[in-house]
Design a protein around this motif. Structure first.
Motif, PDB file in Angstrom:
ATOM      1  N   MET A   1       0.825  -1.181   0.000  1.00 44.53           N
ATOM      2  CA  MET A   1       0.000   0.000   0.000  1.00 44.53           C
ATOM      3  C   MET A   1       0.870   1.245   0.000  1.00 44.53           C
ATOM      4  N   ALA A   2       0.264   2.365  -0.256  1.00 42.49           N
ATOM      5  CA  ALA A   2       0.983   3.639  -0.304  1.00 42.49           C
ATOM      6  C   ALA A   2       1.287   4.138   1.101  1.00 42.49           C
ATOM      7  N   ARG A   3       2.433   4.751   1.236  1.00 43.23           N
ATOM      8  CA  ARG A   3       2.803   5.352   2.518  1.00 43.23           C
ATOM      9  C   ARG A   3       1.865   6.516   2.828  1.00 43.23           C
ATOM     10  N   ILE A   4       1.652   6.759   4.100  1.00 42.70           N
ATOM     11  CA  ILE A   4       0.783   7.840   4.566  1.00 42.70           C
ATOM     12  C   ILE A   4       1.594   9.139   4.585  1.00 42.70           C
ATOM     13  N   PRO A   5       1.157  10.181   3.855  1.00 38.98           N
ATOM     14  CA  PRO A   5       1.897  11.451   3.860  1.00 38.98           C
ATOM     15  C   PRO A   5       1.878  12.105   5.241  1.00 38.98           C
ATOM     16  N   LEU A   6       2.992  12.678   5.589  1.00 37.90           N
ATOM     17  CA  LEU A   6       3.140  13.397   6.850  1.00 37.90           C
ATOM     18  C   LEU A   6       3.275  14.872   6.487  1.00 37.90           C
ATOM     19  N   ALA A   7       2.303  15.683   6.910  1.00 33.54           N
ATOM     20  CA  ALA A   7       2.345  17.123   6.616  1.00 33.54           C
ATOM     21  C   ALA A   7       3.408  17.786   7.478  1.00 33.54           C
ATOM     22  N   ALA A   8       4.085  18.762   6.913  1.00 35.71           N
ATOM     23  CA  ALA A   8       5.133  19.474   7.643  1.00 35.71           C
ATOM     24  C   ALA A   8       4.694  20.900   7.937  1.00 35.71           C
ATOM     25  N   THR A   9       5.010  21.366   9.126  1.00 36.80           N
ATOM     26  CA  THR A   9       4.775  22.754   9.504  1.00 36.80           C
ATOM     27  C   THR A   9       5.889  23.601   8.923  1.00 36.80           C
ATOM     28  N   ARG A  10       5.519  24.720   8.302  1.00 43.02           N
ATOM     29  CA  ARG A  10       6.502  25.669   7.780  1.00 43.02           C
ATOM     30  C   ARG A  10       6.464  26.906   8.671  1.00 43.02           C
ATOM     31  N   PRO A  11       7.544  27.166   9.409  1.00 42.49           N
ATOM     32  CA  PRO A  11       7.574  28.318  10.306  1.00 42.49           C
ATOM     33  C   PRO A  11       7.477  29.642   9.549  1.00 42.49           C
ATOM     34  N   ALA A  12       6.984  30.651  10.249  1.00 40.66           N
ATOM     35  CA  ALA A  12       6.890  32.002   9.698  1.00 40.66           C
ATOM     36  C   ALA A  12       7.206  32.990  10.815  1.00 40.66           C
ATOM     37  N   ARG A  13       7.682  34.169  10.431  1.00 42.87           N
ATOM     38  CA  ARG A  13       8.017  35.181  11.445  1.00 42.87           C
ATOM     39  C   ARG A  13       6.839  35.508  12.335  1.00 42.87           C
ATOM     40  N   GLY A  14       5.639  35.498  11.767  1.00 41.87           N
ATOM     41  CA  GLY A  14       4.449  35.811  12.544  1.00 41.87           C
ATOM     42  C   GLY A  14       3.952  34.666  13.408  1.00 41.87           C
ATOM     43  N   GLY A  15       4.569  33.510  13.266  1.00 42.87           N
ATOM     44  CA  GLY A  15       4.173  32.341  14.044  1.00 42.87           C
ATOM     45  C   GLY A  15       3.105  31.534  13.325  1.00 42.87           C
ATOM     46  N   VAL A  16       3.140  30.254  13.514  1.00 42.81           N
ATOM     47  CA  VAL A  16       2.157  29.348  12.940  1.00 42.81           C
ATOM     48  C   VAL A  16       1.799  28.291  13.967  1.00 42.81           C
ATOM     49  N   THR A  17       0.660  27.678  13.766  1.00 46.17           N
ATOM     50  CA  THR A  17       0.252  26.563  14.612  1.00 46.17           C
ATOM     51  C   THR A  17       0.843  25.294  14.034  1.00 46.17           C
ATOM     52  N   ALA A  18       1.504  24.516  14.870  1.00 48.24           N
ATOM     53  CA  ALA A  18       2.108  23.265  14.411  1.00 48.24           C
ATOM     54  C   ALA A  18       1.017  22.279  14.022  1.00 48.24           C
ATOM     55  N   VAL A  19       1.317  21.454  13.013  1.00 51.65           N
ATOM     56  CA  VAL A  19       0.370  20.402  12.652  1.00 51.65           C
ATOM     57  C   VAL A  19       0.276  19.421  13.807  1.00 51.65           C
ATOM     58  N   ALA A  20      -0.869  18.782  13.924  1.00 56.33           N
ATOM     59  CA  ALA A  20      -1.087  17.814  14.997  1.00 56.33           C
ATOM     60  C   ALA A  20      -0.189  16.593  14.817  1.00 56.33           C
ATOM     61  N   GLU A  21       0.148  15.968  15.921  1.00 54.34           N
ATOM     62  CA  GLU A  21       0.895  14.711  15.860  1.00 54.34           C
ATOM     63  C   GLU A  21       0.088  13.679  15.083  1.00 54.34           C
ATOM     64  N   VAL A  22       0.802  12.790  14.401  1.00 51.71           N
ATOM     65  CA  VAL A  22       0.172  11.706  13.655  1.00 51.71           C
ATOM     66  C   VAL A  22       0.576  10.400  14.306  1.00 51.71           C
ATOM     67  N   ASP A  23      -0.407   9.531  14.547  1.00 50.05           N
ATOM     68  CA  ASP A  23      -0.095   8.200  15.079  1.00 50.05           C
ATOM     69  C   ASP A  23       0.724   7.435  14.055  1.00 50.05           C
TER      70      ASP A  23
END
Length: 109
Positions: A1-23
């Protein structure tokens, strides 16, 4: 089967919310875009047992496969990994886990 994509957080000077943990997915594994600066955080939610994360090295040298990088995460511990050279790990970093107790996050600085 296909691997499950893991989304990455891209930081910004103004701040961003981190993506949730993935099991961790023990059957299909995960894949994340790798620029060589990709950072992977692995948290072991199991309070009693260590578990292993594997960073796949899709390389061969002189016709021989290169052993994957396997790291044991102690019980209740968190480890952060980086420096995945694209020539070794590819631009699509494949990650395997031995337990759903491992929780993954990616950061793409």
């Amino acid at each position: 089967m296909a691997r499950i994509p893991l989304a990455a957080t891209r930081p910004a000077r103004g701040g961003v919310t981190a993506v949730a943990e993935v099991d961790g997915n023990t059957v299909d594994g995960h894949v994340v875009t790798n620029t060589g600066r990709t950072v992977i955080t692995v948290r072991n939610a199991d309070a009693s047992n260590p578990h292993s994360v594997t960073f796949v090295l899709p390389q061969t040298i002189d016709g021989q496969a290169v052993a994957d990088r396997v790291v044991s995460i102690p019980a209740s511990a968190t480890r952060t990994f980086g420096g995945f050279v694209t020539e070794w790990y590819s631009q699509r970093l494949s990650i395997d886990v031995d337990s759903t107790q491992l929780k993954l996050q990616a950061l793409e600085p």
